[in-house]
Design a protein around this motif. Structure first.
Motif, PDB file in Angstrom:
ATOM      1  N   UNK A  16       9.384  15.850   4.201  1.00 43.35           N
ATOM      2  CA  UNK A  16       8.529  15.675   5.382  1.00 43.35           C
ATOM      3  C   UNK A  16       8.909  16.614   6.520  1.00 43.35           C
ATOM      4  N   UNK A  17      10.200  16.896   6.665  1.00 44.97           N
ATOM      5  CA  UNK A  17      10.662  17.627   7.848  1.00 44.97           C
ATOM      6  C   UNK A  17      10.988  19.093   7.573  1.00 44.97           C
ATOM      7  N   UNK A  18      10.797  19.559   6.341  1.00 44.50           N
ATOM      8  CA  UNK A  18      11.125  20.941   5.990  1.00 44.50           C
ATOM      9  C   UNK A  18      10.329  21.895   6.891  1.00 44.50           C
ATOM     10  N   UNK A  19      10.996  22.882   7.520  1.00 44.06           N
ATOM     11  CA  UNK A  19      10.315  23.761   8.468  1.00 44.06           C
ATOM     12  C   UNK A  19       9.465  24.854   7.819  1.00 44.06           C
ATOM     13  N   UNK A  20       9.481  24.960   6.506  1.00 43.04           N
ATOM     14  CA  UNK A  20       8.722  25.996   5.811  1.00 43.04           C
ATOM     15  C   UNK A  20       7.267  25.597   5.618  1.00 43.04           C
ATOM     16  N   UNK A  21       6.551  26.401   4.828  1.00 43.35           N
ATOM     17  CA  UNK A  21       5.130  26.124   4.587  1.00 43.35           C
ATOM     18  C   UNK A  21       4.908  24.835   3.790  1.00 43.35           C
ATOM     19  N   UNK A  22       3.684  24.381   3.805  1.00 39.91           N
ATOM     20  CA  UNK A  22       3.307  23.144   3.126  1.00 39.91           C
ATOM     21  C   UNK A  22       3.606  23.203   1.632  1.00 39.91           C
TER      22      UNK A  22
END
Length: 90
Positions: A16-22
């Protein structure tokens, strides 16, 4: 059991919190669900501990390098390895 559930929640939170793309967030979620489903029938404490250690290492590497995909391990074959020439005077 507590450690397994902690890591399960931690991995889903990372999805949920990963700063990369969807696409990367979807990959993390998919890997988490399939990995835990694949190993849900493990009952040997040593095997469970080993899987958690592997998971922790992969998680730490992913956050350190900001790459959620597994690290590729390349094997250098002896025939491909060429010694580096030594230049005199350097």
């Amino acid at each position: 059991r507590r450690d397994v559930l902690t890591w399960y929640r931690r991995c889903l939170r990372a999805a949920r919190t990963w700063p990369g793309p969807e696409e990367e967030r979807a990959y993390i979620r998919s890997e988490t669900l399939s990995g835990f489903r694949q190993h849900r029938d493990l009952s040997d404490a040593n095997q469970i501990r080993q899987q958690l250690t592997d998971l922790e290492n992969r998680y730490d590497i992913a956050w350190h390098y900001m790459i959620p995909y597994p690290r590729r391990h390349h094997i250098v074959r002896p025939s491909e390895h060429k010694p580096v020439p030594v230049i005199p005077g350097r």
